[in-house]
Design a protein around this motif. Structure first.
Motif, PDB file in Angstrom:
ATOM      1  N   SER A  65       0.678  -1.382  -0.098  1.00 31.04           N
ATOM      2  CA  SER A  65       0.103  -0.055  -0.025  1.00 31.04           C
ATOM      3  C   SER A  65       1.045   1.311   0.058  1.00 31.04           C
ATOM      4  N   GLY A  66       2.062   1.089   0.349  1.00 30.84           N
ATOM      5  CA  GLY A  66       3.133   2.475   0.639  1.00 30.84           C
ATOM      6  C   GLY A  66       4.214   1.936   1.250  1.00 30.84           C
ATOM      7  N   ILE A  67       4.983   2.713   0.931  1.00 28.54           N
ATOM      8  CA  ILE A  67       6.718   2.709   1.810  1.00 28.54           C
ATOM      9  C   ILE A  67       7.222   3.746   2.612  1.00 28.54           C
ATOM     10  N   VAL A  68       7.673   3.436   3.898  1.00 27.79           N
ATOM     11  CA  VAL A  68       8.350   4.558   4.218  1.00 27.79           C
ATOM     12  C   VAL A  68       9.829   3.953   4.536  1.00 27.79           C
ATOM     13  N   THR A  69      10.817   4.745   4.083  1.00 32.64           N
ATOM     14  CA  THR A  69      12.185   4.450   4.449  1.00 32.64           C
ATOM     15  C   THR A  69      12.620   5.503   5.298  1.00 32.64           C
ATOM     16  N   LEU A  70      13.796   5.113   6.078  1.00 26.88           N
ATOM     17  CA  LEU A  70      14.511   6.002   6.963  1.00 26.88           C
ATOM     18  C   LEU A  70      16.106   5.844   6.616  1.00 26.88           C
ATOM     19  N   GLY A  71      16.722   6.869   6.207  1.00 29.22           N
ATOM     20  CA  GLY A  71      18.152   6.852   6.234  1.00 29.22           C
ATOM     21  C   GLY A  71      18.653   6.505   4.852  1.00 29.22           C
ATOM     22  N   VAL A  72      17.720   5.959   3.992  1.00 30.24           N
ATOM     23  CA  VAL A  72      18.386   5.538   2.649  1.00 30.24           C
ATOM     24  C   VAL A  72      17.039   5.838   1.591  1.00 30.24           C
ATOM     25  N   PRO A  73      17.392   6.313   0.640  1.00 33.69           N
ATOM     26  CA  PRO A  73      16.128   6.605  -0.656  1.00 33.69           C
ATOM     27  C   PRO A  73      16.309   5.226  -1.390  1.00 33.69           C
ATOM     28  N   PHE A  74      15.281   5.207  -2.270  1.00 32.07           N
ATOM     29  CA  PHE A  74      15.264   4.310  -3.389  1.00 32.07           C
ATOM     30  C   PHE A  74      16.464   4.706  -4.300  1.00 32.07           C
ATOM     31  N   ALA A  75      17.169   3.458  -4.724  1.00 35.44           N
ATOM     32  CA  ALA A  75      18.143   3.494  -5.730  1.00 35.44           C
ATOM     33  C   ALA A  75      18.090   2.349  -6.547  1.00 35.44           C
ATOM     34  N   PRO A  76      18.153   2.644  -7.994  1.00 34.76           N
ATOM     35  CA  PRO A  76      18.125   1.506  -8.727  1.00 34.76           C
ATOM     36  C   PRO A  76      19.183   0.540  -8.393  1.00 34.76           C
ATOM     37  N   PRO A  77      19.026  -0.671  -8.476  1.00 36.66           N
ATOM     38  CA  PRO A  77      20.120  -1.713  -8.077  1.00 36.66           C
ATOM     39  C   PRO A  77      21.045  -1.952  -9.413  1.00 36.66           C
ATOM     40  N   GLY A  78      22.397  -2.168  -9.016  1.00 39.78           N
ATOM     41  CA  GLY A  78      23.426  -2.134 -10.032  1.00 39.78           C
ATOM     42  C   GLY A  78      24.890  -2.241  -9.431  1.00 39.78           C
ATOM     43  N   PRO A  79      25.774  -1.881 -10.244  1.00 45.63           N
ATOM     44  CA  PRO A  79      27.155  -1.946  -9.921  1.00 45.63           C
ATOM     45  C   PRO A  79      27.471  -0.952  -8.713  1.00 45.63           C
ATOM     46  N   SER A  80      28.243  -1.077  -7.889  1.00 44.74           N
ATOM     47  CA  SER A  80      28.724  -0.307  -6.863  1.00 44.74           C
ATOM     48  C   SER A  80      29.919   0.522  -7.484  1.00 44.74           C
ATOM     49  N   THR A  81      29.559   1.997  -7.137  1.00 45.98           N
ATOM     50  CA  THR A  81      30.757   2.698  -7.759  1.00 45.98           C
ATOM     51  C   THR A  81      31.639   3.657  -6.532  1.00 45.98           C
ATOM     52  N   PHE A  82      31.285   2.826  -5.185  1.00 45.44           N
ATOM     53  CA  PHE A  82      32.297   3.758  -4.081  1.00 45.44           C
ATOM     54  C   PHE A  82      33.732   3.814  -4.344  1.00 45.44           C
ATOM     55  N   SER A  83      34.364   2.730  -4.803  1.00 46.10           N
ATOM     56  CA  SER A  83      35.654   2.802  -5.112  1.00 46.10           C
ATOM     57  C   SER A  83      36.203   3.985  -5.700  1.00 46.10           C
ATOM     58  N   LYS A  84      35.191   4.473  -6.779  1.00 47.07           N
ATOM     59  CA  LYS A  84      35.735   5.630  -7.735  1.00 47.07           C
ATOM     60  C   LYS A  84      35.795   6.808  -6.797  1.00 47.07           C
TER      61      LYS A  84
END
Length: 311
Positions: free
Chosen positions: A120-139
């Motif tokens: 019916s609905g979603i509440v998230t705390l601390g993290v928004p929706f992000a499309p899944p896929g490869p991580s880019t943190f190392s960049k």
């Protein structure tokens, strides 16, 4: 707390633990993050139950009182999503509101995209929706960034293994209640970033820590390191990653997640609404990454306003 009941359901060959309170016909399912557990939702569960909803908070497989998977290192986000579907089916629940913290946002949103008729609905705390896929943190972040360290097989196990589970949880709560991202030096480990004399955040008691410690003594950290950290780049066969139902994002203004490269701009520019067009974004002044435990009354009111508006 003694009003919260505990039960187990058999799902996908595992006994999964559920905490539950309330008897309302409208159901709210809470999905925890790390190093959290069902217990992290204690304030919210009681509040929504008192408002007439039925509140359910599972421990993900391999966390807390739920059974560990037979091969923790092969666990995926897809397993968590399938477990959520199995829990709802086992309990005969056709539709729910999902409330998710931290990495719990990913299984919540992907479940909702794959099974829109169930949410019916979603509440998230601390993290928004992000499309899944490869991580880019190392960049963009140095190798001492906590996620990069915890992705390295054996590194976190050795770091955590020097301490008991209660101290690991204590250190992570201290680190992630700050506004800066945890980044270790070249010859440091993440656990070394916290001095033993550092006090707990004032809103997190020794009794709370003891409750977490007991649960992580049971579960250990094998599954927790696999999901989320070593599964971040997991992909899903989703052609249109969009959630059309009502959604709410609650962010503490001092949440360290806002320091992830591009995160604050992604949220504040409204780019996130490309994927979640009916998203409302609310901030909590002085709120940290653990905003629902830090300011429970404020967060409870935001959640109840959303639920009552859309139920």
């Amino acid at each position: 707390m003694d009003r919260i009941e505990h039960k187990y359901v058999e799902v996908n060959g595992l006994k999964l633990h559920l905490a539950e309170i309330g008897t309302g016909s409208l159901v709210v399912v809470f999905l925890h993050g790390f190093p959290e557990i069902w217990y992290s939702w204690r304030h919210q569960m009681i509040a929504v139950a008192d408002a007439g909803f039925r509140a359910i908070a599972p421990d993900f497989r391999g966390y807390g009182l739920s059974d560990p998977p037979t091969e923790p290192e092969k666990t995926t986000f897809a397993d968590f999503i399938n477990d959520l579907l199995g829990i709802l089916d086992a309990l005969g629940i056709s539709k729910v509101f999902l409330i998710a913290k931290d990495f719990g946002a990913r299984p919540a949103y992907i479940f909702a995209i794959l099974h829109p008729e169930r949410v019916s609905g979603i509440v998230t705390l601390g993290v928004p929706f992000a499309p899944p896929g490869p991580s880019t943190f190392s960049k963009y972040l140095p190798e001492g960034f906590y996620i990069l360290r915890w992705q390295e097989p054996g590194r976190a196990e050795a770091d955590f293994g020097r301490l008991d589970a209660k101290t690991v949880v204590r250190n992570i709560y201290i680190l992630f209640s700050k506004s800066e991202l945890p980044i270790a030096g070249e010859n440091q480990e993440i656990m070394d970033l916290v001095e033993p004399s550092t006090p707990l955040p004032p809103w997190f008691t020794e009794e709370d820590l003891a409750s977490y410690g007991v649960l992580y003594e049971k579960s250990g950290f094998r599954t927790a390191l696999q999901v989320p950290y070593r599964s971040i780049s997991e992909e899903f066969n989703i052609t249109n990653p969009k959630f059309e139902a009502p959604a709410l994002l609650i962010m503490g203004e001092k949440d360290c997640v806002l320091k992830f490269p591009g995160m604050e701009e992604y949220i504040k520019s409204g780019q996130v609404k490309i994927f979640v067009p009916n998203l409302e974004i609310l901030s909590v002044p002085e709120g940290s990454h653990f905003v629902q435990e830090q300011f429970p009354d404020h967060v409870n009111q935001l959640i109840l306003t959303f639920l009552n508006k859309h139920c």
